[in-house]
Write a protein that holds these residues in place. Structure first.
Motif, mmCIF file in Angstrom:
data_model
loop_
_atom_site.group_PDB
_atom_site.id
_atom_site.type_symbol
_atom_site.label_atom_id
_atom_site.label_comp_id
_atom_site.label_asym_id
_atom_site.label_seq_id
_atom_site.Cartn_x
_atom_site.Cartn_y
_atom_site.Cartn_z
ATOM 1 N N ALA A 27 0.834 -1.204 0.000
ATOM 2 C CA ALA A 27 0.000 0.000 0.000
ATOM 3 C C ALA A 27 0.871 1.258 0.000
ATOM 4 N N GLY A 28 1.933 1.232 0.799
ATOM 5 C CA GLY A 28 2.854 2.361 0.830
ATOM 6 C C GLY A 28 3.549 2.561 -0.503
ATOM 7 N N ALA A 29 3.920 1.460 -1.146
ATOM 8 C CA ALA A 29 4.581 1.534 -2.446
ATOM 9 C C ALA A 29 3.646 2.126 -3.500
ATOM 10 N N ARG A 30 2.396 1.689 -3.505
ATOM 11 C CA ARG A 30 1.423 2.205 -4.480
ATOM 12 C C ARG A 30 1.208 3.706 -4.285
ATOM 13 N N GLU A 31 1.157 4.110 -3.016
ATOM 14 C CA GLU A 31 0.957 5.531 -2.719
ATOM 15 C C GLU A 31 2.099 6.375 -3.265
ATOM 16 N N THR A 88 21.904 -1.167 -11.212
ATOM 17 C CA THR A 88 21.199 -1.616 -10.014
ATOM 18 C C THR A 88 21.366 -0.594 -8.899
ATOM 19 N N SER A 89 22.579 -0.072 -8.777
ATOM 20 C CA SER A 89 22.846 0.964 -7.789
ATOM 21 C C SER A 89 21.987 2.190 -8.054
ATOM 22 N N GLY A 90 21.932 2.621 -9.318
ATOM 23 C CA GLY A 90 21.127 3.770 -9.686
ATOM 24 C C GLY A 90 19.645 3.544 -9.454
ATOM 25 N N THR A 91 19.186 2.322 -9.727
ATOM 26 C CA THR A 91 17.778 1.991 -9.512
ATOM 27 C C THR A 91 17.413 2.091 -8.039
ATOM 28 N N CYS A 92 18.273 1.556 -7.176
ATOM 29 C CA CYS A 92 18.022 1.633 -5.735
ATOM 30 C C CYS A 92 18.018 3.077 -5.258
ATOM 31 N N TYR A 93 18.914 3.876 -5.790
ATOM 32 C CA TYR A 93 18.963 5.299 -5.448
ATOM 33 C C TYR A 93 17.668 5.992 -5.842
ATOM 34 N N LEU A 94 17.187 5.704 -7.055
ATOM 35 C CA LEU A 94 15.939 6.299 -7.546
ATOM 36 C C LEU A 94 14.761 5.943 -6.636
ATOM 37 N N TYR A 95 14.660 4.658 -6.275
ATOM 38 C CA TYR A 95 13.520 4.213 -5.472
ATOM 39 C C TYR A 95 13.620 4.666 -4.017
ATOM 40 N N LEU A 96 14.824 4.799 -3.499
ATOM 41 C CA LEU A 96 14.966 5.341 -2.144
ATOM 42 C C LEU A 96 14.463 6.783 -2.097
ATOM 43 N N LYS A 97 14.803 7.556 -3.121
ATOM 44 C CA LYS A 97 14.314 8.924 -3.211
ATOM 45 C C LYS A 97 12.797 8.947 -3.354
ATOM 46 N N LEU A 98 12.284 8.052 -4.187
ATOM 47 C CA LEU A 98 10.847 7.995 -4.428
ATOM 48 C C LEU A 98 10.077 7.687 -3.149
ATOM 49 N N ILE A 99 10.495 6.641 -2.438
ATOM 50 C CA ILE A 99 9.779 6.232 -1.225
ATOM 51 C C ILE A 99 9.904 7.275 -0.129
ATOM 52 N N CYS A 100 11.027 8.004 -0.115
ATOM 53 C CA CYS A 100 11.221 9.045 0.898
ATOM 54 C C CYS A 100 10.615 10.381 0.478
ATOM 55 N N PRO A 240 8.038 -2.093 -11.402
ATOM 56 C CA PRO A 240 8.231 -0.935 -10.515
ATOM 57 C C PRO A 240 7.477 -1.078 -9.199
ATOM 58 N N TYR A 241 6.285 -1.645 -9.256
ATOM 59 C CA TYR A 241 5.486 -1.877 -8.042
ATOM 60 C C TYR A 241 6.239 -2.806 -7.100
ATOM 61 N N MET A 242 6.823 -3.851 -7.659
ATOM 62 C CA MET A 242 7.569 -4.814 -6.856
ATOM 63 C C MET A 242 8.841 -4.171 -6.278
ATOM 64 N N THR A 243 9.539 -3.386 -7.098
ATOM 65 C CA THR A 243 10.770 -2.739 -6.642
ATOM 66 C C THR A 243 10.479 -1.701 -5.564
ATOM 67 N N ALA A 244 9.410 -0.952 -5.739
ATOM 68 C CA ALA A 244 9.035 0.043 -4.727
ATOM 69 C C ALA A 244 8.674 -0.640 -3.410
ATOM 70 N N THR A 245 7.990 -1.778 -3.491
ATOM 71 C CA THR A 245 7.632 -2.517 -2.280
ATOM 72 C C THR A 245 8.876 -3.066 -1.599
ATOM 73 N N MET A 248 10.395 -0.305 0.282
ATOM 74 C CA MET A 248 9.654 -0.115 1.534
ATOM 75 C C MET A 248 10.093 -1.143 2.578
ATOM 76 N N PHE A 249 10.323 -2.372 2.133
ATOM 77 C CA PHE A 249 10.778 -3.440 3.021
ATOM 78 C C PHE A 249 12.120 -3.060 3.646
ATOM 79 N N PHE A 250 13.027 -2.548 2.827
ATOM 80 C CA PHE A 250 14.345 -2.161 3.332
ATOM 81 C C PHE A 250 14.231 -1.071 4.390
ATOM 82 N N LEU A 251 13.486 -0.015 4.095
ATOM 83 C CA LEU A 251 13.376 1.096 5.031
ATOM 84 C C LEU A 251 12.687 0.678 6.324
#
Length: 262
Positions: A27-31, A88-100, A240-245, A248-251
């Motif tokens: 739910a957090g990832a979708r938001e 992969t590093s860049g992707t994680c950076y992008l999604y960390l920014k997105l979730i935050c 992207p939904y899976m990666t964002a989730t 969220m799991f990491f954070l």
């Protein structure tokens, strides 16, 4: 990306006294994905095109019907896989920014080329080397099957060991994926760590949590199958939904881990 402890203003929404359930993580990832699908899908397509084109070109240019050709083929794929660690590093950076809740751009995908590329390559090389080692029996048996030609007896005799090698490499790949799943996120959240420390921290973080993450992955199988039935088009949204989730799991995990937060 700054240390998580200095990012809490942007990520305070994940702080809780208990670990979030898979449904809450999703739910957090979708938001967070709302309004950003164009960016994440674009980043995904770039990565897919680059890796796919490189692998396809190698398959066309290298003759894998000979022993030397097979060695060269897998050596080049190994090199490509290591370089993909930068993405992969860049992707994680992008999604960390997105979730935050921070602004994201497709250019974030290339951040791994300028931020600690040596660590990203080292981490990816280690992971790829372990994966290749577990897949070595499969590679050998694949070559033998290709050399069997039309001999039904030879191919039949190789089917069982080949199937077992597939199962073995699959199990090992899943375990490695779970153990080191947090490494690239840690790279951006704890830039002071060496590559070896990042790998070690990921293993420690995943103690008692491998089952949780595995269940999270499995919960996406229906959507992944749906994506395949749509000729892969739906996967542009599912991945992207899976990666964002997963982010969220990491954070959620790092917030509850006192050792990693120190």
């Amino acid at each position: 990306m700054q240390h998580y402890g200095r990012m809490q203003k942007g990520c305070h929404h994940i702080i809780m006294n208990r670990f979030k359930s898979s449904a809450e993580l999703k739910a957090g990832a979708r938001e967070r994905l709302l309004g950003h699908y164009g960016t994440v899908i674009g980043a995904e397509l770039i990565t897919l095109v680059l890796s796919g084109t490189a692998s396809f070109a190698v398959g066309l240019l290298v003759d894998i019907t000979t022993v030397m050709g097979s060695i060269i083929y897998y050596a080049i794929l190994f090199f490509i896989s290591i370089l993909m660690g930068l993405f992969t590093s860049g992707t994680c950076y992008l999604y960390l920014k997105l979730i935050c809740g921070r602004p994201v751009n497709i250019s974030d995908l290339f951040y791994g080329f300028q931020f600690a590329p040596d660590k990203a390559i080292t981490v990816q090389a280690w992971f790829t080397l372990l994966t290749y080692a577990s897949s070595l029996p499969q590679f050998i048996l694949t070559y033998k099957i290709s050399m069997a030609g039309t001999s039904v007896d030879k191919i039949t005799a190789l089917l069982l060991p080949y199937s077992l090698s597939l199962i073995f490499s699959g199990v090992v790949s899943v375990m490695l994926g779970l153990l080191y799943s947090q490494t690239f996120y840690l790279l951006h959240d704890f830039p002071q760590y060496t590559a070896q420390e990042l790998l070690k921290k990921s293993r420690r973080l995943m103690v008692h949590h491998k089952g949780r993450l595995f269940y999270l992955y499995v919960s996406f199988l229906p959507l992944m199958l749906l994506g395949l039935f749509s000729f892969g088009l739906a996967l542009l949204w599912v991945v992207p939904y899976m990666t964002a989730t997963q982010t969220m799991f990491f954070l959620d995990l790092i917030q509850h881990n006192t050792e990693a937060a120190e």
